[in-house]
Design a protein around this motif. Structure first.
Motif, PDB file in Angstrom:
ATOM      1  N   PRO A  45      -2.153   2.945  11.568  1.00 46.92           N
ATOM      2  CA  PRO A  45      -1.292   3.891  10.847  1.00 46.92           C
ATOM      3  C   PRO A  45       0.179   3.743  11.227  1.00 46.92           C
ATOM      4  CG  PRO A  45      -3.297   4.972  11.534  1.00 46.92           C
ATOM      5  CD  PRO A  45      -3.309   3.613  12.175  1.00 46.92           C
ATOM      6  N   ALA A  46       0.447   3.481  12.499  1.00 48.48           N
ATOM      7  CA  ALA A  46       1.842   3.323  12.939  1.00 48.48           C
ATOM      8  C   ALA A  46       2.468   2.094  12.295  1.00 48.48           C
ATOM      9  CB  ALA A  46       1.900   3.220  14.460  1.00 48.48           C
ATOM     10  N   GLN A  47       1.729   1.008  12.213  1.00 43.19           N
ATOM     11  CA  GLN A  47       2.252  -0.201  11.568  1.00 43.19           C
ATOM     12  C   GLN A  47       2.507   0.042  10.086  1.00 43.19           C
ATOM     13  OE1 GLN A  47      -0.995  -2.754  12.711  1.00 43.19           O
ATOM     14  NE2 GLN A  47       0.190  -3.769  14.315  1.00 43.19           N
ATOM     15  N   LEU A  48       1.587   0.740   9.438  1.00 41.80           N
ATOM     16  CA  LEU A  48       1.770   1.039   8.020  1.00 41.80           C
ATOM     17  C   LEU A  48       2.989   1.928   7.805  1.00 41.80           C
ATOM     18  CD1 LEU A  48       0.870   0.960   5.081  1.00 41.80           C
ATOM     19  CD2 LEU A  48      -0.683   2.868   5.579  1.00 41.80           C
ATOM     20  N   ALA A  49       3.135   2.943   8.644  1.00 38.86           N
ATOM     21  CA  ALA A  49       4.294   3.838   8.524  1.00 38.86           C
ATOM     22  C   ALA A  49       5.594   3.070   8.698  1.00 38.86           C
ATOM     23  CB  ALA A  49       4.190   4.959   9.557  1.00 38.86           C
ATOM     24  N   LEU A 114      -1.458  10.052   6.336  1.00 38.96           N
ATOM     25  CA  LEU A 114      -0.089   9.537   6.284  1.00 38.96           C
ATOM     26  C   LEU A 114       0.434   9.519   4.852  1.00 38.96           C
ATOM     27  CD1 LEU A 114       2.383   7.963   7.416  1.00 38.96           C
ATOM     28  CD2 LEU A 114       1.035   5.870   7.140  1.00 38.96           C
ATOM     29  N   LEU A 115      -0.396   9.051   3.917  1.00 33.57           N
ATOM     30  CA  LEU A 115       0.053   8.894   2.536  1.00 33.57           C
ATOM     31  C   LEU A 115       0.140  10.214   1.779  1.00 33.57           C
ATOM     32  CD1 LEU A 115      -1.936   5.643   1.736  1.00 33.57           C
ATOM     33  CD2 LEU A 115       0.554   5.850   1.919  1.00 33.57           C
ATOM     34  N   THR A 116      -0.535  11.233   2.264  1.00 31.18           N
ATOM     35  CA  THR A 116      -0.374  12.555   1.647  1.00 31.18           C
ATOM     36  C   THR A 116       0.809  13.299   2.250  1.00 31.18           C
ATOM     37  OG1 THR A 116      -2.056  13.431   3.170  1.00 31.18           O
ATOM     38  CG2 THR A 116      -2.783  12.820   0.968  1.00 31.18           C
ATOM     39  N   GLU A 117       1.068  13.065   3.524  1.00 32.05           N
ATOM     40  CA  GLU A 117       2.196  13.728   4.180  1.00 32.05           C
ATOM     41  C   GLU A 117       3.531  13.059   3.858  1.00 32.05           C
ATOM     42  OE1 GLU A 117       1.043  13.497   8.237  1.00 32.05           O
ATOM     43  OE2 GLU A 117      -0.679  14.840   7.973  1.00 32.05           O
ATOM     44  N   SER A 118       3.489  11.745   3.607  1.00 30.33           N
ATOM     45  CA  SER A 118       4.698  10.989   3.273  1.00 30.33           C
ATOM     46  C   SER A 118       4.396  10.150   2.036  1.00 30.33           C
ATOM     47  CB  SER A 118       5.111  10.099   4.449  1.00 30.33           C
ATOM     48  OG  SER A 118       6.307   9.405   4.172  1.00 30.33           O
ATOM     49  N   PRO A 119       4.290  10.782   0.869  1.00 31.28           N
ATOM     50  CA  PRO A 119       3.760  10.110  -0.319  1.00 31.28           C
ATOM     51  C   PRO A 119       4.627   8.966  -0.829  1.00 31.28           C
ATOM     52  CG  PRO A 119       4.596  12.299  -0.866  1.00 31.28           C
ATOM     53  CD  PRO A 119       4.601  12.198   0.618  1.00 31.28           C
ATOM     54  N   VAL A 120       3.935   7.979  -1.389  1.00 34.83           N
ATOM     55  CA  VAL A 120       4.593   6.836  -2.027  1.00 34.83           C
ATOM     56  C   VAL A 120       4.280   6.904  -3.525  1.00 34.83           C
ATOM     57  CG1 VAL A 120       4.394   5.452   0.069  1.00 34.83           C
ATOM     58  CG2 VAL A 120       2.605   5.318  -1.668  1.00 34.83           C
ATOM     59  N   PRO A 121       5.043   6.203  -4.356  1.00 37.85           N
ATOM     60  CA  PRO A 121       4.819   6.320  -5.804  1.00 37.85           C
ATOM     61  C   PRO A 121       3.412   5.959  -6.272  1.00 37.85           C
ATOM     62  CG  PRO A 121       6.963   5.363  -5.367  1.00 37.85           C
ATOM     63  CD  PRO A 121       6.266   5.438  -4.044  1.00 37.85           C
ATOM     64  N   VAL A 122       2.824   4.901  -5.694  1.00 38.44           N
ATOM     65  CA  VAL A 122       1.503   4.443  -6.125  1.00 38.44           C
ATOM     66  C   VAL A 122       0.624   4.181  -4.912  1.00 38.44           C
ATOM     67  CG1 VAL A 122       0.211   2.658  -7.372  1.00 38.44           C
ATOM     68  CG2 VAL A 122       2.467   3.365  -8.203  1.00 38.44           C
ATOM     69  N   VAL A 123      -0.602   4.676  -4.956  1.00 39.20           N
ATOM     70  CA  VAL A 123      -1.615   4.344  -3.961  1.00 39.20           C
ATOM     71  C   VAL A 123      -2.797   3.743  -4.700  1.00 39.20           C
ATOM     72  CG1 VAL A 123      -3.197   5.172  -2.176  1.00 39.20           C
ATOM     73  CG2 VAL A 123      -0.924   6.197  -2.402  1.00 39.20           C
ATOM     74  N   SER A 124      -3.156   2.521  -4.342  1.00 35.71           N
ATOM     75  CA  SER A 124      -4.303   1.868  -4.972  1.00 35.71           C
ATOM     76  C   SER A 124      -5.409   1.666  -3.949  1.00 35.71           C
ATOM     77  CB  SER A 124      -3.894   0.527  -5.587  1.00 35.71           C
ATOM     78  OG  SER A 124      -3.427  -0.374  -4.597  1.00 35.71           O
TER      79      SER A 124
END
Length: 347
Positions: A45-49, A114-124
């Motif tokens: 998760p840290a690398q992804l962030a 992570l992706l709900t707390e710091s959302p990005v335009p598209v999640v696939s």
């Protein structure tokens, strides 16, 4: 919310886990007007962030993140014979094989958080239909949710979750096939026919992917009902990609003259350049992602350190010879210019 149909150039850079899908590549494609994508697979998760922050620092254009849907291996005991077989290879490489970790979910819960707390335009998503609660949480956070499908039945299952788009992946695609059931033989229906079949049963926007390499290819899938085209192998040789040097070279070497579908490296069907590792181990490789992937990881790392392409997973689509050493932004712009010309001719 972001709308795929509003991309300046209807081109998605495929998520390519394991190195090729770099921050620089995603930034270059998004800056050009396409949709750059980060691969969350194999990252903490840290690398992804950190990578998400890197893309945001490089561009304010939309981008996406791809996440692997975890699945249990119901018969982990089937991995033991393959472990024994690869032990001889490990001895030659002077590495130690790990014991399979059946609890490996690739940090699923943490990545969704992570992706709900710091959302990005598209999640696939790839490797199956994500849980409905994950889809709902991401959509509430403002992300568009896409699921990779390889059959009409998978498309119906994904659509029932309330997703925003489907990524229709044909068998020509490089890398892992997104088949929901890893024990099933991947559907051989070519992308063109698969796209038509999925389009006939849904009104969702469709991302077409699998062997696309030219502007004419892009025009073809757009004419067939896709909203956007997704390309991965075409970007492997761009300077921004994190593709290992031996991997890039193999894409042009005469000895690597075909692609095959194999479970040898990961335990899941994936298309790549036929090399010595596949020739020696494909027949005995069991179904069992991610356990097989864990086994081969140190072998692949040792091969990379030695610059030995015959020990690497050289994922590539059927049109890999068309990959060029061209900056990613320039390539995206040229692909769309060629596709626009082809679309204009078709009218």
């Amino acid at each position: 919310m972001f709308d795929l149909s509003r991309l300046l150039m209807p081109i998605v850079q495929a998520p390519m886990a394991g190195g090729p899908g770099s921050v620089a590549l995603a930034v270059a494609v998004s800056r050009a007007g396409g949709l750059g994508t980060l691969a969350a697979g194999y990252k903490t998760p840290a690398q992804l962030a950190e990578q998400i922050a890197g893309v945001r620092a490089g561009t304010d254009a939309p981008f996406g993140v791809n996440v692997f849907v975890p699945q249990e291996v119901p018969h982990p005991d089937t991995i033991a014979p393959y472990h024994a077989e690869l032990s001889a290879v490990a001895e030659r490489r002077e590495v130690t094989l790990p014991e399979p970790d059946q609890g490996d979910t690739d940090f699923w819960d943490e990545k969704i958080a992570l992706l709900t707390e710091s959302p990005v335009p598209v999640v696939s998503f790839t490797f199956g239909a994500p849980p409905s609660e994950a889809v709902e949480a991401l959509r509430r956070a403002g992300s568009r949710v896409v699921v990779t499908v390889t059959t009409v039945a998978e498309a119906k299952e994904a659509e029932a979750l309330g997703v925003d788009a489907l990524c229709v992946q044909g068998p020509e695609a490089g890398g892992h096939r997104g088949t929901f059931d890893p024990y099933a033989e991947p559907d051989p229906t070519p992308l063109a026919a698969l796209l038509a079949a999925v389009a006939a049963g849904t009104r969702l926007p469709l991302i077409a992917t699998g062997g696309l390499a030219t502007g004419a290819d892009i025009a073809g899938v757009l004419n067939a009902g896709a909203t956007v085209a997704q390309l991965g192998t075409a970007y492997l040789r761009t300077p921004e990609a994190g593709t290992h040097a031996a991997y890039q070279e193999a894409l042009t070497r005469p000895e690597f003259d075909t692609t095959v579908v194999t479970r040898a490296f990961s335990g899941r069907c994936a298309r790549g350049l036929r090399n010595r590792f596949i020739e020696e181990h494909d027949a005995s490789a069991p179904v069992g992602y991610p356990l097989v992937n864990q086994l081969t990881k140190p072998l692949r790392a040792a091969a990379a350190a030695a610059g030995d392409a015959h020990g690497l997973s050289l994922w590539a689509g059927v049109n890999y010879r068309k990959a060029e050493r061209v900056p990613a932004g320039e390539l995206t712009e040229r692909l769309w210019a060629d596709a626009s010309a082809a679309l204009h001719r078709d009218r």
